[in-house]
Design an enzyme around this catalytic site. Structure first.
Site, PDB file in Angstrom:
ATOM      1  N   TYR A   1      57.240  13.075   6.958  1.00 28.00           N
ATOM      2  CA  TYR A   1      58.290  12.192   6.452  1.00 28.00           C
ATOM      3  C   TYR A   1      58.474  12.469   4.968  1.00 28.00           C
ATOM      4  CZ  TYR A   1      60.703   7.866   5.060  1.00 28.00           C
ATOM      5  OH  TYR A   1      61.600   6.954   4.556  1.00 28.00           O
TER       6      TYR A   1
ATOM      7  N   ASP B   1      55.202  17.891  -0.926  1.00 29.73           N
ATOM      8  CA  ASP B   1      55.526  16.471  -1.034  1.00 29.73           C
ATOM      9  C   ASP B   1      54.213  15.697  -1.076  1.00 29.73           C
ATOM     10  OD1 ASP B   1      56.310  13.874  -0.915  1.00 29.73           O
ATOM     11  OD2 ASP B   1      57.465  14.049   0.946  1.00 29.73           O
TER      12      ASP B   1
ATOM     13  N   LYS C   1      54.482   6.582  -5.145  1.00 27.76           N
ATOM     14  CA  LYS C   1      53.444   5.616  -4.774  1.00 27.76           C
ATOM     15  C   LYS C   1      52.449   5.344  -5.915  1.00 27.76           C
ATOM     16  CE  LYS C   1      54.396   5.851   0.079  1.00 27.76           C
ATOM     17  NZ  LYS C   1      54.888   6.947   0.885  1.00 27.76           N
TER      18      LYS C   1
HETATM   19  C1  PLP Z   1      56.427   7.279   1.137  1.00 28.62           C
HETATM   20  C2  PLP Z   1      56.798   8.694   1.194  1.00 28.62           C
HETATM   21  C3  PLP Z   1      58.069   9.154   0.786  1.00 28.62           C
HETATM   22  C4  PLP Z   1      59.176   8.211   0.412  1.00 28.62           C
HETATM   23  O1  PLP Z   1      58.883   7.441  -0.700  1.00 28.62           O
HETATM   24  P1  PLP Z   1      59.727   6.079  -0.950  1.00 28.62           P
HETATM   25  O2  PLP Z   1      59.230   5.619  -2.272  1.00 28.62           O
HETATM   26  O3  PLP Z   1      59.361   5.176   0.196  1.00 28.62           O
HETATM   27  O4  PLP Z   1      61.148   6.442  -0.941  1.00 28.62           O
HETATM   28  C5  PLP Z   1      58.295  10.513   0.752  1.00 28.62           C
HETATM   29  N1  PLP Z   1      57.350  11.387   1.119  1.00 28.62           N
HETATM   30  C6  PLP Z   1      56.132  10.993   1.540  1.00 28.62           C
HETATM   31  C7  PLP Z   1      55.115  12.015   1.910  1.00 28.62           C
HETATM   32  C8  PLP Z   1      55.816   9.635   1.605  1.00 28.62           C
HETATM   33  O5  PLP Z   1      54.627   9.256   2.061  1.00 28.62           O
END
Ligand code: PLP
Length: 429
Positions: free
Chosen positions: A142, A237, A265
């Site tokens: 994701y 990511d 995060k």
């Molecule tokens: C949480 C997450 C996102 C998206 O971040 P948001 O702040 O919720 O938009 C993208 N990539 C990864 C790997 C994530 O865990």
């Protein structure tokens, strides 16, 4: 009706599904989501005044524990000086320096307000830099909810059983190639046939949105080798894994340098901050220096950056990660031991402050493995634990998180309650 139920009913009259982000709705586990009133250290309290040991940690950010006094103080102090200026501030330099010190591959850094923005911008940048349209992502990973990345995306969508989202034109997803995770052959074949058209490979280097599944080192090497060979950009990511699996993220464990990295995060310490960054020659294509447009009214917000800077300071203190990893391992191994005693097929793994557990006998290595886990047992275990005051993520497709506030006593409490819960659910096996 208790207060959580009452509030959920009220919420549903005005907010779609009663929540502002889908997985919060308990859709895949059933039942009523807890409305949280406050959080402190390793605990959250709901509107019924019930206390839970929290392994969601706001889905990752709360690594130093909820409402850490030093972070709260930094935020209050910053707020007194104004909430937002829409002009550059000194602390934006300081946080960028702190990030680069921890993740040296991020030579140049641009702050944004969410992980979605970070990955969306990184993809646009990779396309602008390479002048190519196609991108590769992996099944079960994701990367936020921007259009071209909502193609067979992870947890939230899987939970609701949709392969992709409505509202995304076919024309957008046509440029997104989705390959199985940890499948070197599929990656090699795709590059062999389409390599010259591929702008980037974006990957969760330790996937956390199909529960927790690490990339094998062979797969990591293959991604680095093929993107180098074909002039594509490798994007790590690390929105979840950054400062979570180790101080320097998955890239410090893998010992490779991605071209671009996205983080989020933890760098906001609970406030909305995220970033993308990497090779200076690529980053110099971002506006105002280059032709790739990217902007944000609240980017680098002073209150959020203050929370992030303080959090980055705390996690760099001696032994922070040794202790965090040891506690996480204790929990993850403890759960497996308890399941074994109860004769329940179960495995688990942890890296740094992140862990996954699976109701299956063998550790999953890709998305289709995850789909074979026992969902019924997960739901029962989830609710048995919640009823006893332990909150795991409300979906089998999520990772869980330990914070520095989860001391040995809290881990031991959790394992005691897990033993009761496993015994309870074992009756249904
Ligand atoms: C949480 C997450 C996102 C998206 O971040 P948001 O702040 O919720 O938009 C993208 N990539 C990864 C790997 C994530 O865990």
């Amino acid at each position: 009706m208790d207060r959580n139920q009452q509030l959920f009913e009220q919420a549903k009259t005005i907010i779609p599904g009663g929540v502002n982000s889908p997985v919060r709705a308990f859709g895949s586990v059933g039942g009523i989501p807890r409305f949280i009133k406050k959080a402190q250290g390793a605990y959250v309290w709901d509107e019924n005044e019930s206390r839970y040991i929290d392994y969601v940690g706001s889905w990752g950010p709360a690594i130093v524990g909820h409402a850490h006094p030093e972070v709260v103080e930094a935020v209050s102090h910053a707020a007194e000086n104004g909430l937002s200026f829409g002009a550059p501030t000194e602390n934006e330099i300081r946080i960028a320096e702190a990030i680069r010190h921890i993740m040296p591959s991020m030579e140049q850094i641009r702050l944004v307000s969410s992980g979605t923005e970070a990955t969306m911008s990184a993809i646009r940048l990779a396309r602008g830099f390479t002048k190519r349209d196609n991108i590769i992502k992996f099944e079960g990973c994701y990367h936020g909810h921007s259009d071209s990345l909502l193609v067979k995306a992870g947890s939230g969508l899987l939970t609701f059983g949709h392969p992709s989202s409505a509202g995304v034109p076919e024309d957008f997803s046509r440029h997104t190639l989705v390959l199985p995770y940890n499948d070197i052959e599929a990656l090699e074949q795709t590059f062999a046939s389409k390599g010259d058209s591929i702008a980037c490979v974006i990957v969760e280097p330790i996937a956390g949105n199909m529960n927790m599944i690490p990339a094998t080192s062979e797969f990591v090497q293959a991604m680095r080798r093929l993107t180098d060979q074909y002039g594509s950009v490798l994007i790590y990511d690390e929105v979840m894994t950054g400062f979570r699996v180790a101080l320097g993220g998955a890239q410090s464990i893998h010992g490779i340098k991605p071209d671009l990295t996205t983080i989020g995060k933890i760098i906001g310490g609970g406030m909305p901050v995220a970033a993308f960054g990497g090779r200076a020659d690529i980053m110099s294509c971002v506006s105002p220096l280059g032709p790739v447009y990217q902007a944000g009214t609240l980017s680098g917000n002073p209150v959020c950056v203050a929370a992030g800077l303080k959090t980055l300071e705390i996690i760099q203190r001696p032994d922070f990660y040794n202790t965090l990893s040891a506690r996480t391992l204790e929990l993850s191994k403890g759960l497996a031991g308890i399941a074994e005693e109860a004769n329940i097929p179960f495995t688990s793994r942890s890296i740094g402050g992140m862990f996954g557990f699976y109701f299956t006998a063998e550790l999953p290595t890709c998305f289709s493995d995850m789909q074979r886990c026992n969902q019924v047992l997960f739901k029962e275990f989830f609710h048995a634990m919640l009823a006893r005051g332990v909150a795991f993520a409300p979906s089998a497709y999520e990772s869980c998180f330990v914070s520095a506030a989860h001391n040995s006593e809290i881990i031991a409490d959790t394992l005691g309650l897990a033993a009761e819960s496993m015994t309870e659910i074992a009756r249904t096996v």
